[in-house]
Write a protein that holds these residues in place. Structure first.
Motif, PDB file in Angstrom:
ATOM      1  N   LEU A   1     -16.487 -21.708 -28.386  1.00  0.00           N
ATOM      2  CA  LEU A   1     -15.491 -21.381 -27.809  1.00  0.00           C
ATOM      3  C   LEU A   1     -14.420 -20.224 -28.257  1.00  0.00           C
ATOM      4  O   LEU A   1     -14.299 -19.013 -27.299  1.00  0.00           O
ATOM      5  N   ASP A   2     -14.656 -19.706 -29.413  1.00  0.00           N
ATOM      6  CA  ASP A   2     -13.926 -18.636 -30.360  1.00  0.00           C
ATOM      7  C   ASP A   2     -15.727 -17.037 -29.551  1.00  0.00           C
ATOM      8  O   ASP A   2     -14.507 -16.037 -29.338  1.00  0.00           O
ATOM      9  N   ALA A   3     -16.595 -17.235 -29.959  1.00  0.00           N
ATOM     10  CA  ALA A   3     -17.442 -17.028 -30.204  1.00  0.00           C
ATOM     11  C   ALA A   3     -17.440 -15.924 -28.350  1.00  0.00           C
ATOM     12  O   ALA A   3     -17.560 -15.539 -27.994  1.00  0.00           O
ATOM     13  N   ILE A   4     -17.100 -17.114 -27.754  1.00  0.00           N
ATOM     14  CA  ILE A   4     -17.504 -16.060 -25.549  1.00  0.00           C
ATOM     15  C   ILE A   4     -16.092 -15.685 -25.881  1.00  0.00           C
ATOM     16  O   ILE A   4     -15.987 -14.900 -25.317  1.00  0.00           O
TER      17      ILE A   4
ATOM     18  N   VAL B   1     -15.153 -12.660 -24.047  1.00  0.00           N
ATOM     19  CA  VAL B   1     -14.684 -12.321 -23.215  1.00  0.00           C
ATOM     20  C   VAL B   1     -13.277 -11.159 -22.980  1.00  0.00           C
ATOM     21  O   VAL B   1     -13.068 -10.935 -22.297  1.00  0.00           O
ATOM     22  N   LEU B   2     -12.864 -10.792 -24.538  1.00  0.00           N
ATOM     23  CA  LEU B   2     -12.229 -10.290 -24.940  1.00  0.00           C
ATOM     24  C   LEU B   2     -12.739  -8.760 -24.943  1.00  0.00           C
ATOM     25  O   LEU B   2     -11.674  -7.537 -24.174  1.00  0.00           O
ATOM     26  N   ALA B   3     -14.128  -8.621 -25.076  1.00  0.00           N
ATOM     27  CA  ALA B   3     -14.581  -6.882 -24.810  1.00  0.00           C
ATOM     28  C   ALA B   3     -14.267  -6.789 -23.557  1.00  0.00           C
ATOM     29  O   ALA B   3     -14.554  -5.323 -23.236  1.00  0.00           O
TER      30      ALA B   3
ATOM     31  N   LEU C   1      -9.511 -11.378 -16.487  1.00  0.00           N
ATOM     32  CA  LEU C   1      -9.430 -12.722 -17.025  1.00  0.00           C
ATOM     33  C   LEU C   1      -9.174 -14.353 -16.576  1.00  0.00           C
ATOM     34  O   LEU C   1      -9.233 -14.947 -16.930  1.00  0.00           O
ATOM     35  N   VAL C   2      -8.503 -13.595 -14.754  1.00  0.00           N
ATOM     36  CA  VAL C   2      -7.958 -14.626 -14.282  1.00  0.00           C
ATOM     37  C   VAL C   2      -9.488 -15.878 -13.783  1.00  0.00           C
ATOM     38  O   VAL C   2      -8.720 -17.387 -13.364  1.00  0.00           O
ATOM     39  N   ASP C   3     -10.621 -15.709 -14.109  1.00  0.00           N
ATOM     40  CA  ASP C   3     -11.810 -17.006 -13.282  1.00  0.00           C
ATOM     41  C   ASP C   3     -11.829 -17.049 -14.625  1.00  0.00           C
ATOM     42  O   ASP C   3     -13.199 -18.391 -14.982  1.00  0.00           O
ATOM     43  N   ILE C   4     -11.027 -16.969 -15.828  1.00  0.00           N
ATOM     44  CA  ILE C   4     -12.027 -17.353 -16.509  1.00  0.00           C
ATOM     45  C   ILE C   4     -11.086 -18.728 -17.104  1.00  0.00           C
ATOM     46  O   ILE C   4     -10.039 -18.777 -17.491  1.00  0.00           O
ATOM     47  N   HIS C   5     -11.973 -19.704 -17.594  1.00  0.00           N
ATOM     48  CA  HIS C   5     -11.428 -21.225 -18.192  1.00  0.00           C
ATOM     49  C   HIS C   5      -9.781 -21.389 -18.669  1.00  0.00           C
ATOM     50  O   HIS C   5     -10.564 -19.973 -19.825  1.00  0.00           O
ATOM     51  N   PRO C   6      -9.037 -21.667 -18.564  1.00  0.00           N
ATOM     52  CA  PRO C   6      -7.973 -21.568 -19.033  1.00  0.00           C
ATOM     53  C   PRO C   6      -7.526 -21.977 -20.974  1.00  0.00           C
ATOM     54  O   PRO C   6      -7.796 -20.894 -21.952  1.00  0.00           O
TER      55      PRO C   6
END
Length: 330
Positions: free
Chosen positions: A232-235, A239-241, A254-259
């Motif tokens: 999850l951290d790698a994903i 996402v952050l990049a 970010l809005v459509d990314i799983h919480p």
């Protein structure tokens, strides 16, 4: 430097040596390590095994000065380190301020001293499988989430924990095979400390109720959660990049990314921008600025500077982190 002792080949000491050998092979520390030595069974067995399986071993003995005669205990531990073949042994005297409780304050002082004295080397700590089980149980009781339940890593630079697969009873038997009488810290028997009660009351009761194997099961749970967390951290990093933009975060990315992933990405970004001691409540409130946006105001985040606090705000589809002055009446 003293000559290394010729170590016996009893089953307990061999188990400890094999654990250290695997750690050294995995993390490339064969050129030398520091060992945090308290004089107790876990750290004594670890020190002996490290001398046999690693490059030069430098013992670091922390004297917290919390008990009468602690200086003599520390000097004796340092002498034993040299007798076991350590290249050097130093006593590090610290002051414990007691802020946040004695356990936490002593831990902070100890890690600070070890970090300052390690001279660029990894520091091996004597945490065992039993310590891992206690850590997981504490995290579970506090509702700290999967990151806490994942327990301790075998290497979280610069801290190495080669004995996370070894039971506490094995290190005690290893010391018997070495004909060493470990120091028994009175604090480890005091019921005022939460870990002592877990060790002496809660875990034995769970073992009795569930028919044994509880400590191993808790440690396996930590391993599984750590593996899941790393994925999850790698994903979250990817996402952050994609979401970072001009010192802020684009909400649209970010809005459509799983919480579960989004909160991890937020946590990474906040910590990378000065946040400290993030709580689950703060992180979920920060996530609401994305997933449950209703025009709410900013979220105060741990960190900032004297007289100011960090506040995460949403404006024009972007999240930004800034400092807000704290008024005299607050």
């Amino acid at each position: 430097m003293s000559r290394p002792r010729l170590l016996p080949e009893g089953p307990a000491l061999l188990e400890v040596r094999h654990a250290v050998r695997r750690w050294v092979a995995a993390h490339g520390a064969d050129t030398g390590v520091a060992v945090a030595l308290s004089g107790g069974a876990d750290s004594l067995a670890l020190t002996a095994a490290a001398v046999a399986e690693s490059g030069p071993v430098h013992a670091l003995v922390v004297d917290h000065r919390l008990q009468e005669g602690s200086g003599a205990v520390a000097e004796q531990a340092a002498a034993r380190a040299l007798d076991l073949g350590c290249a050097s042994a130093r006593v590090l005297t610290v002051s414990v301020d007691r802020d946040g409780g004695l356990e936490a304050a002593a831990r902070r002082a100890r890690y600070q001293a070890l970090g300052d004295a390690r001279a660029g080397r990894p520091v091996l700590l004597g945490h065992t499988l039993d310590d891992q089980a206690e850590t997981v149980l504490l995290g579970l009781a506090r509702g700290s989430g999967p990151r806490s339940l994942a327990g301790m890593r075998d290497f979280d630079a610069p801290w190495g924990r080669p004995l996370l697969t070894v039971r506490r009873g094995v290190t005690a038997r290893a010391c018997e095979e070495l004909e060493l009488d470990p120091y028994r810290d009175p604090h480890n028997l005091s019921p005022e400390f939460t870990r002592v009660r877990l060790r002496s009351e809660a875990l034995p009761l769970l073992e009795q109720i569930l028919g044994g194997g509880v400590a191993q099961a808790l440690a396996r749970t930590a391993d599984q959660l750590r593996e899941d967390g790393e994925v999850l951290d790698a994903i979250a990093v990817r996402v952050l990049a994609d979401a970072e933009s001009e010192g802020g975060l684009d909400v649209a990315g970010l809005v459509d990314i799983h919480p579960a992933v989004r909160r991890r990405a937020l946590r990474l970004w906040l910590l990378g921008n000065g946040a400290r001691d993030l709580t689950d409540r703060q992180l979920r409130a920060a996530d609401d600025l994305i997933g449950r946006w209703r025009g709410q105001g900013g979220v105060a985040i741990g960190g900032g500077s004297p007289g100011a606090r960090l506040v995460l705000s949403r404006r024009h589809g972007r999240l930004t982190l800034g400092q807000t002055a704290i008024g005299p009446d607050r």
